[in-house]
Design a protein around this motif. Structure first.
Motif, short mmCIF file in Angstrom:
data_model
loop_
_atom_site.label_atom_id
_atom_site.label_comp_id
_atom_site.label_asym_id
_atom_site.label_seq_id
_atom_site.Cartn_x
_atom_site.Cartn_y
_atom_site.Cartn_z
N CYS A 33 0.83 -1.21 0.00
CA CYS A 33 0.00 0.00 0.00
C CYS A 33 0.86 1.26 0.00
O CYS A 33 0.59 2.20 -0.75
N VAL A 34 1.89 1.27 0.82
CA VAL A 34 2.80 2.43 0.88
C VAL A 34 3.45 2.67 -0.48
O VAL A 34 3.44 3.79 -1.01
N VAL A 35 4.00 1.61 -1.06
CA VAL A 35 4.68 1.75 -2.36
C VAL A 35 3.70 2.15 -3.45
O VAL A 35 4.01 3.01 -4.28
N TYR A 36 2.52 1.56 -3.44
CA TYR A 36 1.53 1.90 -4.48
C TYR A 36 1.16 3.38 -4.42
O TYR A 36 1.15 4.06 -5.45
N ILE A 37 0.87 3.87 -3.23
CA ILE A 37 0.46 5.27 -3.09
C ILE A 37 1.59 6.21 -3.52
O ILE A 37 1.36 7.16 -4.28
N ILE A 38 2.79 5.94 -3.07
CA ILE A 38 3.93 6.81 -3.43
C ILE A 38 4.23 6.70 -4.91
O ILE A 38 4.44 7.71 -5.59
N SER A 39 4.27 5.50 -5.43
CA SER A 39 4.58 5.29 -6.84
C SER A 39 3.53 5.94 -7.74
O SER A 39 3.87 6.59 -8.74
N LYS A 40 2.28 5.77 -7.40
CA LYS A 40 1.20 6.37 -8.18
C LYS A 40 1.28 7.90 -8.10
O LYS A 40 1.09 8.59 -9.10
N GLY A 41 1.57 8.41 -6.90
CA GLY A 41 1.72 9.85 -6.73
C GLY A 41 2.85 10.41 -7.59
O GLY A 41 2.71 11.46 -8.22
N GLU A 42 3.97 9.70 -7.62
CA GLU A 42 5.09 10.13 -8.46
C GLU A 42 4.71 10.11 -9.94
O GLU A 42 5.11 10.99 -10.70
#
Length: 148
Positions: free
Chosen positions: A123-132
């Motif tokens: 979840c952390v990686v998905y949110i950050i990656s999608k935000g980037e």
């Protein structure tokens, strides 16, 4: 990646449990420069961890007598050093992590924490990656508007 690791450490501290480092390790392992690559790793890691947990139960609760646990664990650790495909490597990593956690937790707790902490890391990686990815698209649109 630094933001993801910081968030993972914060979550681990808030949860205040042993093996919360699994969240941080998942974030480090899953973070890739491109969102699509991270998504692929997330899928492979989750599936491999679930299959590794099943294999762990079969190996260490059904097939292998306790006196051979060390030999089997060392053998699995040796085998996976020669594997380069991410999803297969993560299968072996999951088994070895669960073996290590046997000394702290019972099997159901170990498996639940392993999969739960991995899910938090995903979840952390998905949110950050999608935000980037979104920020990058906005910057690209702004740059193309400047040059028009």
């Amino acid at each position: 990646m630094a933001i993801g690791i910081s968030i993972a450490i914060l979550i681990g501290r808030v949860l205040n449990t042993q093996k919360a480092m699994w969240i941080t390790i998942a974030v480090m392992s899953l973070t890739q420069p491109q969102h699509e690559d991270s998504k692929q790793r997330m899928k492979e890691r989750l599936i491999s961890t679930i299959l590794g947990a099943i294999a762990f139960v079969i190996l260490f609760k059904v097939l292998v007598p306790e006196k051979y646990f060390t030999f089997v664990t060392l053998s699995l650790g040796y085998i996976y050093t020669f594997i380069y495909e991410y999803k297969i490597k993560m299968f072996f990593v999951a088994i070895n992590a669960l073996v290590a956690s046997m000394f702290i937790f019972n099997t159901p707790t170990s498996i639940a924490l392993r999969i739960g902490f991995l899910t938090i890391g995903i979840c952390v990686v998905y949110i950050i990656s999608k935000g980037e990815e979104v920020i990058s698209k906005i910057k690209d649109k702004e740059q193309s508007a400047i040059f028009e």
